[in-house]
Design a protein around this motif. Structure first.
Motif, mmCIF file in Angstrom:
data_model
loop_
_atom_site.group_PDB
_atom_site.id
_atom_site.type_symbol
_atom_site.label_atom_id
_atom_site.label_comp_id
_atom_site.label_asym_id
_atom_site.label_seq_id
_atom_site.Cartn_x
_atom_site.Cartn_y
_atom_site.Cartn_z
ATOM 1 N N CYS A 150 -15.307 13.694 6.382
ATOM 2 C CA CYS A 150 -13.967 13.507 5.837
ATOM 3 C C CYS A 150 -13.593 12.052 6.029
ATOM 4 O O CYS A 150 -13.769 11.496 7.125
ATOM 5 C CB CYS A 150 -12.961 14.409 6.549
ATOM 6 S SG CYS A 150 -13.248 16.164 6.280
ATOM 7 N N SER A 151 -13.035 11.427 4.986
ATOM 8 C CA SER A 151 -12.757 9.994 5.036
ATOM 9 C C SER A 151 -11.466 9.692 4.283
ATOM 10 O O SER A 151 -10.712 10.598 3.935
ATOM 11 C CB SER A 151 -13.938 9.219 4.433
ATOM 12 O OG SER A 151 -13.786 7.823 4.600
ATOM 13 N N ASN A 152 -11.222 8.397 4.056
ATOM 14 C CA ASN A 152 -10.098 7.993 3.220
ATOM 15 C C ASN A 152 -10.622 7.605 1.849
ATOM 16 O O ASN A 152 -11.830 7.704 1.587
ATOM 17 C CB ASN A 152 -9.316 6.849 3.868
ATOM 18 C CG ASN A 152 -10.099 5.545 3.866
ATOM 19 O OD1 ASN A 152 -11.332 5.545 3.934
ATOM 20 N ND2 ASN A 152 -9.412 4.428 3.799
ATOM 21 N N ASN A 153 -9.753 7.149 0.946
ATOM 22 C CA ASN A 153 -10.199 6.930 -0.420
ATOM 23 C C ASN A 153 -11.146 5.747 -0.551
ATOM 24 O O ASN A 153 -11.843 5.624 -1.557
ATOM 25 C CB ASN A 153 -8.993 6.734 -1.356
ATOM 26 C CG ASN A 153 -8.342 5.378 -1.197
ATOM 27 O OD1 ASN A 153 -7.853 5.045 -0.127
ATOM 28 N ND2 ASN A 153 -8.338 4.582 -2.252
ATOM 29 N N ALA A 156 0.864 -1.181 0.000
ATOM 30 C CA ALA A 156 0.000 0.000 0.000
ATOM 31 C C ALA A 156 0.890 1.216 0.000
ATOM 32 O O ALA A 156 1.000 1.934 0.961
ATOM 33 C CB ALA A 156 -0.931 0.005 1.205
ATOM 34 N N GLY A 157 1.525 1.446 -1.104
ATOM 35 C CA GLY A 157 2.392 2.607 -1.213
ATOM 36 C C GLY A 157 3.588 2.541 -0.302
ATOM 37 O O GLY A 157 4.076 3.554 0.186
ATOM 38 N N GLY A 158 4.107 1.338 -0.030
ATOM 39 C CA GLY A 158 5.257 1.214 0.849
ATOM 40 C C GLY A 158 4.866 1.251 2.306
ATOM 41 O O GLY A 158 5.697 1.177 3.187
ATOM 42 N N ASP A 159 3.560 1.372 2.567
ATOM 43 C CA ASP A 159 3.117 1.441 3.942
ATOM 44 C C ASP A 159 3.160 0.049 4.554
ATOM 45 O O ASP A 159 3.088 -0.957 3.867
ATOM 46 C CB ASP A 159 1.684 1.980 3.990
ATOM 47 C CG ASP A 159 1.321 2.567 5.325
ATOM 48 O OD1 ASP A 159 0.613 3.562 5.320
ATOM 49 O OD2 ASP A 159 1.750 2.024 6.344
ATOM 50 N N ASP A 208 -4.134 4.690 1.705
ATOM 51 C CA ASP A 208 -4.555 5.356 0.477
ATOM 52 C C ASP A 208 -3.936 4.634 -0.701
ATOM 53 O O ASP A 208 -2.716 4.440 -0.757
ATOM 54 C CB ASP A 208 -4.115 6.820 0.483
ATOM 55 C CG ASP A 208 -4.588 7.548 -0.763
ATOM 56 O OD1 ASP A 208 -5.709 8.063 -0.743
ATOM 57 O OD2 ASP A 208 -3.837 7.580 -1.766
ATOM 58 N N SER A 209 -4.761 4.217 -1.637
ATOM 59 C CA SER A 209 -4.271 3.447 -2.781
ATOM 60 C C SER A 209 -4.373 4.225 -4.090
ATOM 61 O O SER A 209 -4.109 3.673 -5.153
ATOM 62 C CB SER A 209 -5.069 2.139 -2.910
ATOM 63 O OG SER A 209 -6.459 2.406 -3.055
#
Length: 571
Positions: free
Chosen positions: A172-175, A38-41, A297-298
């Protein structure tokens, strides 16, 4: 060493600003480019409680206070804990004025892009409305639309124009639209001014199930762009300063370059205060990270390190901290702490200065020290000391500055000090650092199988065998066997992956068993049959250990992706 919870307790109830949220889980990292990355997460398991809500003006319905959990009974050790309160922040975190500079930027109207719709809403219609091709968007009861702002913004105002009555929930949220960082109910058309700015990247509008259809004519969202967004607009080009494979780049383990925007951001945060010590710079950077939301976030390239969205978890926070440290010429490295608490894990950093490594936890803005009164050059403990139990000592203080993330008992598990002793495996990331992940399988009548559908956080390390950002080894315990019985343990892989290419050679080392065939096996993408490694052995006990290992130590990635493990009796 056995750890016990403290007896004294301190619980403080507070109304948290919208940047407050709860962290419940983050587990060890996956290699960049893998299906699980996930993005290096390093986040795999993420559970969240609702964001701390802040009071709104009369146009918005009221929201309740949330409780900040500062409880010394939850600390796993005899060490002292210092919760740095607001009045102490200037003492522990240098004040360069970056927050004031960030918030004083001009407000702007945000560009909104549709991410997804819910409740059978029409995505094409939503996209046409938000791109200006359509003048109206109808949301039926239960329908929603999630939009992305042009970078993270500190929201100040939401304006809605609609036909007739308006009743919408906004959050407000995430993707993925799964997390709630801030929410409000809009019960009339017009402009809605937020009492305090709210950091937001993704905004969801929803028509309540028990409401009337809403015909939107216009939606205007205004706010101040985040500091990183401001930096991006100021630099002519976001170029690579340190290559993704440069060994001095702490993110080379993930094949992430350091970009010029990271350097410009660090300069803005430090504001020319070159006299700050390395410790003070790290504290400044962790203070910046405390604004980030918890999530994943993807939608954005991993190279951005979550700077644009301000959404990450422990692995993402650690990536940001080591990147900012590297811009100042401060050596840094990433560490993983797996399988503690059970089915979970954590990620932290070490920073090198004054001839030694010092551990910092950017999730909680925390560090362990024997000199808490020294805020410029404290004696900060390193991983090796904490791993050996030095954190569990009354002469040691854990200084915590990101209090908003202490919201559950699990947060205290991550904070330590027990995690540094009990995590398994644990240590510095890198393809040359072997880590043995404990895995198990219980014999069932007719055999036992673990396939991809069962690859979860209770089986950390099962997805890889080989060298990636971690040098993965698998230590299997097979239980419920019959001594003297012959068995087959079959490892099925999808393919050999990584930069090195060619054959991948794996070996098995047995405990309480005699391996009779295939002690070594070669996986090759040109030979489909080689993707099955059948280990035949005779059990010498009801519990057998099979350690799957390899000799490859990098620096390039070279690994297999297992998709199934099967235990059967041999015919």
């Amino acid at each position: 060493m056995e750890h016990t919870r403290k007896k004294a307790a301190l619980t403080i109830a507070a109304c948290i600003a919208a940047s407050a949220f709860a962290l419940a889980g983050c587990t060890p990292p996956y290699p960049a480019g893998s299906a699980s990355a996930a993005g290096g997460d390093s986040t795999v398991s993420e559970e969240y409680s609702s964001a701390g809500e802040q009071g709104q003006e009369a146009a918005l319905l009221s929201v309740p206070e949330t409780e900040l959990l500062l409880d010394l009974e939850l600390v796993e050790g005899d060490n002292q804990v210092l919760f740095v309160q607001d009045e102490q922040r200037e003492q522990y975190i240098p004040q360069t004025g970056w927050r004031q500079t960030e918030r004083s930027a001009p407000e702007e109207t945000c560009t909104l892009t549709v991410v997804s719709v819910g409740g059978e809403a029409d995505q094409a219609e939503a996209e046409a409305f938000f791109s200006g091709q359509s003048q109206e968007l109808t949301l039926q009861p239960g329908q929603s639309v999630l939009v992305e702002l042009n970078g993270a913004h500190w929201l100040s105002e939401i304006q809605v124009a609609a036909e007739d009555e308006v009743r919408l929930s906004v959050r407000c949220s995430n993707n993925g639209g799964l997390n709630t960082y801030w929410s409000a109910e809009l019960d009339q058309a017009g402009g809605y001014t937020l009492e305090s700015p709210v950091l937001c990247t993704y905004l969801q509008l929803r028509c309540p199930e028990d409401g009337q259809a809403v015909q939107l004519k216009q939606l205007v969202v205004r706010g101040v762009p985040s500091l990183y967004e401001q930096v991006l607009r100021e630099i002519p080009e976001d170029s690579v300063v340190m290559e993704s494979t440069d060994e001095s780049n702490p993110l080379s383990v993930y094949r992430r370059p350091l970009l010029s925007s990271f350097y410009a951001l660090a300069d803005r945060l430090l504001d020319g205060q070159d006299e700050l010590t390395e410790h003070q710079k790290i504290m400044m950077f962790m203070d910046y990270i405390s604004d980030f939301r918890v999530g994943s976030d993807s939608r954005h390239p991993g190279n951005e390190l979550n700077f644009r969205t301000y959404i990450a978890a422990c692995g993402g926070y650690s990536n940001v901290l080591v990147a900012l440290a590297a811009t100042q010429g401060i050596p840094a490295r990433l560490l993983t702490l797996a399988n503690y608490p059970e089915g979970n894990g954590h990620a932290v950093c070490e920073i090198y200065y004054e001839d030694g490594w010092h551990l910092y936890d950017p999730t909680y803005g925390a560090y362990y020290t024997t000199t808490p009164e020294n805020t410029e050059t404290p004696a900060v403990l390193g991983y090796e000391e904490l791993s050996a139990g030095a954190g569990d000592d009354s002469a040691v203080t854990c200084v915590v500055t990101s209090l908003a993330r202490l919201r559950t008992e699990t947060d205290y598990d991550f904070l330590g000090p027990a995690i540094y002793e009990k995590a398994d495996p644990k240590g510095v990331l890198g393809s040359g650092e072997p880590m043995h992940y404990p895995l198990s399988l219980d014999w069932q009548p007719g055999g036992a199988i673990v396939d991809e559908s069962q690859f979860d956080t209770s089986r950390q390390g099962i997805q890889f065998l080989g060298a990636t950002s971690i040098c993965y080894m698998q230590d299997w315990t097979l239980r419920g066997l019959t001594p003297g019985q012959a068995y087959r343990f079959t490892v099925t892989a999808s393919y050999v992956s990584g930069e090195a290419g060619g054959d991948f050679v794996a070996r098995v080392e047995a405990e309480n068993a005699l391996v009779t065939q295939n002690e070594e096996h070669t996986f090759n993408n040109d030979d489909p049959a080689s993707m099955e490694w059948v280990i035949e052995f005779t059990a010498q006990s009801d519990a057998v250990g099979l350690d799957l290992t390899h000799d490859y130590r990098g620096p390039e990635y070279h690994y297999i992706l297992p998709i199934q493990f099967e235990l059967q009796q041999a015919e």
